[in-house]
Design a protein around this motif. Structure first.
Motif, mmCIF file in Angstrom:
data_model
loop_
_atom_site.group_PDB
_atom_site.id
_atom_site.type_symbol
_atom_site.label_atom_id
_atom_site.label_comp_id
_atom_site.label_asym_id
_atom_site.label_seq_id
_atom_site.Cartn_x
_atom_site.Cartn_y
_atom_site.Cartn_z
ATOM 1 N N MET A 95 26.869 18.396 1.633
ATOM 2 C CA MET A 95 25.654 19.170 1.466
ATOM 3 C C MET A 95 24.718 18.542 0.436
ATOM 4 N N ARG A 96 25.330 17.953 -0.637
ATOM 5 C CA ARG A 96 24.477 17.306 -1.643
ATOM 6 C C ARG A 96 23.691 16.150 -1.027
ATOM 7 N N TRP A 97 24.377 15.384 -0.158
ATOM 8 C CA TRP A 97 23.680 14.265 0.484
ATOM 9 C C TRP A 97 22.545 14.765 1.374
ATOM 10 N N MET A 98 22.777 15.820 2.068
ATOM 11 C CA MET A 98 21.740 16.350 2.945
ATOM 12 C C MET A 98 20.545 16.853 2.147
ATOM 13 N N ARG A 99 20.835 17.514 1.023
ATOM 14 C CA ARG A 99 19.723 17.985 0.185
ATOM 15 C C ARG A 99 18.939 16.805 -0.390
ATOM 16 N N ALA A 100 19.656 15.731 -0.783
ATOM 17 C CA ALA A 100 18.975 14.549 -1.323
ATOM 18 C C ALA A 100 18.099 13.904 -0.256
ATOM 19 N N LEU A 101 18.652 13.789 0.976
ATOM 20 C CA LEU A 101 17.859 13.199 2.057
ATOM 21 C C LEU A 101 16.646 14.052 2.380
ATOM 22 N N ALA A 102 16.832 15.361 2.337
ATOM 23 C CA ALA A 102 15.711 16.259 2.615
ATOM 24 C C ALA A 102 14.622 16.110 1.559
ATOM 25 N N ALA A 103 15.048 15.957 0.281
ATOM 26 C CA ALA A 103 14.073 15.776 -0.796
ATOM 27 C C ALA A 103 13.307 14.477 -0.623
ATOM 28 N N VAL A 104 14.034 13.418 -0.253
ATOM 29 C CA VAL A 104 13.370 12.123 -0.022
ATOM 30 C C VAL A 104 12.396 12.232 1.143
ATOM 31 N N GLY A 105 12.846 12.908 2.227
ATOM 32 C CA GLY A 105 11.963 13.058 3.378
ATOM 33 C C GLY A 105 10.724 13.859 3.041
ATOM 34 N N ALA A 106 10.902 14.919 2.263
ATOM 35 C CA ALA A 106 9.752 15.735 1.887
ATOM 36 C C ALA A 106 8.782 14.933 1.024
ATOM 37 N N GLY A 107 9.339 14.138 0.113
ATOM 38 C CA GLY A 107 8.479 13.318 -0.731
ATOM 39 C C GLY A 107 7.714 12.298 0.080
ATOM 40 N N ALA A 108 8.391 11.654 1.038
ATOM 41 C CA ALA A 108 7.720 10.675 1.891
ATOM 42 C C ALA A 108 6.641 11.332 2.726
ATOM 43 N N ALA A 109 6.933 12.549 3.218
ATOM 44 C CA ALA A 109 5.932 13.260 4.011
ATOM 45 C C ALA A 109 4.705 13.589 3.176
ATOM 46 N N ALA A 110 4.942 13.997 1.912
ATOM 47 C CA ALA A 110 3.813 14.312 1.036
ATOM 48 C C ALA A 110 2.965 13.070 0.770
ATOM 49 N N VAL A 111 3.641 11.932 0.545
ATOM 50 C CA VAL A 111 2.908 10.680 0.330
ATOM 51 C C VAL A 111 2.127 10.311 1.581
ATOM 52 N N ALA A 112 2.756 10.507 2.744
ATOM 53 C CA ALA A 112 2.075 10.162 3.994
ATOM 54 C C ALA A 112 0.820 11.005 4.188
ATOM 55 N N VAL A 113 0.933 12.307 3.926
ATOM 56 C CA VAL A 113 -0.235 13.180 4.047
ATOM 57 C C VAL A 113 -1.346 12.712 3.116
ATOM 58 N N ARG A 114 -0.975 12.407 1.862
ATOM 59 C CA ARG A 114 -1.984 11.943 0.892
ATOM 60 C C ARG A 114 -2.620 10.635 1.364
ATOM 61 N N ASP A 115 -1.797 9.704 1.869
ATOM 62 C CA ASP A 115 -2.328 8.417 2.331
ATOM 63 C C ASP A 115 -3.282 8.598 3.497
ATOM 64 N N LEU A 116 -2.936 9.497 4.416
ATOM 65 C CA LEU A 116 -3.761 9.682 5.604
ATOM 66 C C LEU A 116 -5.075 10.382 5.305
ATOM 67 N N THR A 117 -5.128 11.154 4.235
ATOM 68 C CA THR A 117 -6.338 11.918 3.928
ATOM 69 C C THR A 117 -7.239 11.227 2.906
ATOM 70 N N GLN A 118 -6.702 10.268 2.138
ATOM 71 C CA GLN A 118 -7.554 9.578 1.155
ATOM 72 C C GLN A 118 -8.439 8.548 1.874
ATOM 73 N N ARG A 119 -9.531 8.133 1.242
ATOM 74 C CA ARG A 119 -10.488 7.231 1.872
ATOM 75 C C ARG A 119 -10.714 5.930 1.088
ATOM 76 N N HIS A 120 -9.981 5.748 -0.007
ATOM 77 C CA HIS A 120 -10.223 4.575 -0.855
ATOM 78 C C HIS A 120 -9.523 3.313 -0.349
ATOM 79 N N HIS A 121 -8.397 3.462 0.352
ATOM 80 C CA HIS A 121 -7.605 2.312 0.763
ATOM 81 C C HIS A 121 -7.354 2.372 2.266
ATOM 82 N N ALA A 122 -8.029 1.521 3.023
ATOM 83 C CA ALA A 122 -7.843 1.488 4.479
ATOM 84 C C ALA A 122 -6.409 1.126 4.835
ATOM 85 N N LEU A 123 -5.783 0.259 4.042
ATOM 86 C CA LEU A 123 -4.414 -0.150 4.327
ATOM 87 C C LEU A 123 -3.478 1.051 4.341
#
Length: 523
Positions: free
Chosen positions: A1-29
């Motif tokens: 269960m600890r591993w699953m919670r850690a993976l979920a936290a990593v996935g949530a963090g990556a999703a948050a970064v992805a949302v921020r990257d897709l909505t920002q306009r300063h870096h086309a890359l």
């Protein structure tokens, strides 16, 4: 269960970064490649470290190659600084490679032991200020000295390490234009540098104050005064100490306010031409009794033409001239100034020296070289072209711990050398590092002495421009004298100075380890 919670936290963090990257306009890359695009910026950030330690060869990196840094580091630690298996420089195909021409037979026989010479006294061949009758003229005890690097640009522990090292090595320590701090008062003799902002000798309005200068140098072990006109790190630009690096201690020493960038103007307010500059220099020399010289990177030559003419026609003059090369770089500067303003040292120095030589004035002036001359081959070229001593800056920084991180301008120097961050500076032990600075200087002097002996002379100032060639691949070699247009006899001290330095060096002249000749050797 600890591993699953850690993976979920990593996935949530990556999703948050992805949302921020897709909505920002300063870096086309990042909009096109969310999350993984950050890898590119990470590699860019650590690129210098990757190249420094993994990618580049021993001789590719600049401003100092891995071999050059290794030589400084091992020398400063008293470790074996020899290199095995032959040179890895591309001698066969490098235009301008330096070759010192040793002599097969000579009166001087250099010792072979690797440490012989580190303890040797290697004073300058000229007495600075003697030609102009300065009351406190002196013969420098060392032909290698520490160049001007201000407290503020360097940390307090770094300045203290350099000053203690200067005391141990018997050389002088140039203060830089930032004034004399408590960190400069640990036994080393000083050359006090006056810059365009007159730190340490200015009044409340920032104007030069001669009385304050007299009081300052009388209360410190100052041997000479250097007026900085420009330097190779930022030629013709002036200087800037960012407000973030200004502490209360720096503000008090320099006489500047807190919270504002400290600007050194690009020009002096006390003089506007050579004539008024020489009047001002003579006033300082008369008031202090000290030799007074100038430091400059070399650009257009009319200044030097007029200086030589004024010294030839009047009874005014400078006691020493420090020439800094455009490859110098202890200070931070805009890229175009670092890359494209001021002549490289050899070309700039030779053009200045040639003007003094043509006017018959070289015996009146002591010439100091500065700008990547803290490596033996470069220093030998300097002496062969007429320098009477060399001042080392970045090489001295390497000796006390600099790793060439090239973060001098950020206040984030990781080794505590070029920062005012108390945490980073606290990692630098001045007592330990002072020994390393002294060992480096002693080793450089030893190598200069050993190579001079191999050429057949007792002192590096006795080298001539005919003793060193510049290679043109495998096709030809040209003596320095021809490359830089010197006449025979130039670059040497006067006959009296040559005789004096030979007499001073003779008691410690090497005899080497020579076997006794056989009975048939003279048959």
């Amino acid at each position: 269960m600890r591993w699953m919670r850690a993976l979920a936290a990593v996935g949530a963090g990556a999703a948050a970064v992805a949302v921020r990257d897709l909505t920002q306009r300063h870096h086309a890359l990042l909009r096109n490649f969310p999350v993984i695009g950050h890898g590119r910026y990470l590699l860019e950030r650590i690129g210098p470290e990757l190249r420094q330690y993994i990618v580049t060869s021993n001789d590719e990196e600049r401003p100092f190659s891995r071999d050059q840094r290794r030589w400084v580091y091992t020398s400063s630690k008293g470790e074996n600084n020899y290199f095995g298996f032959g040179t890895d420089n591309d001698v066969e195909h490098t235009d301008g490679h330096v070759v010192v021409k040793h002599r097969t037979f000579a009166d001087v026989t250099p010792p072979s032991h690797p440490l012989v010479g580190e303890e040797a006294w290697l004073p300058a061949a000229k007495v600075v200020g003697a030609a102009r009758g300065r009351r406190l003229a002196y013969r420098p005890d060392s032909v290698v000295n520490i160049s001007g690097m201000s407290f503020g640009s360097l940390s307090g522990p770094a300045v203290e390490a350099l000053n203690r090292g200067a005391a141990l090595a018997g050389c002088t320590h140039n203060t830089g234009e930032g004034g004399i701090s408590p960190h400069h008062r640990h036994g080393g003799d000083l050359v006090f540098q006056i810059g365009t902002a007159y730190f340490g000798c200015r009044d409340e309005q920032g104007r030069f104050d001669l009385d304050r200068l007299v009081d300052l140098v009388a209360g410190a072990p100052v041997r000479a005064i250097e007026v900085k006109l420009s330097q190779g790190a930022k030629p013709g630009l002036g200087g800037l100490l960012p407000a973030a690096k200004i502490t209360e201690e720096i503000a008090a020493i320099r006489g500047i306010p807190m919270g504002r960038d400290c600007v050194s103007p690009s020009r002096h307010a006390e003089f506007a031409d050579v004539d008024s500059m020489l009047d001002w220099i003579e006033r300082i020399a008369d008031a202090t009794g000290l030799p007074v010289g100038i430091k400059a990177a070399v650009g257009e030559m009319s200044f030097w033409d007029e200086l030589v003419q004024q010294m030839a026609d009047t009874d005014r003059g400078v006691d020493f001239v420090t020439i800094d090369g455009g490859e110098g770089g202890t200070g931070a500067a805009p890229l175009v100034f670092s890359d494209a303003v001021a002549l490289p040292w050899r070309l700039g120095f030779s053009q200045v020296y040639r003007r003094f030589a043509e006017a018959g004035l070289t015996d009146q002036v002591s010439f100091v070289g500065s700008g990547k001359l803290g490596l033996p081959a470069n220093a030998l070229v300097a002496f062969a072209l007429g320098a009477d001593s060399v001042s080392v800056g970045r090489e001295a920084m390497l000796a006390i711990g600099c790793i060439q991180a090239q973060k001098c301008h950020t206040d984030h120097c990781p080794t505590g050398v070029a920062t005012q961050n108390t945490w980073l500076a606290g990692g630098l032990d001045p007592t330990l590092k002072s020994v390393r600075a002294a060992r480096y200087i002693a080793t450089l002097r030893r190598d200069l002495l050993k190579v001079s002996e191999a050429v057949g002379v007792l002192h590096p100032s006795l080298l001539t421009p005919d003793d060193i060639d510049l290679l043109h691949g495998l096709e030809s070699a040209t003596p320095l004298r021809e490359v830089y247009g010197y006449e025979r006899g130039w670059a040497l001290p006067s006959a009296a100075d040559r005789a004096a330095i030979v007499e001073l060096m003779a008691p410690t002249a090497p005899t080497g380890e020579v076997a006794r000749p056989s009975d048939t050797a003279t048959a």
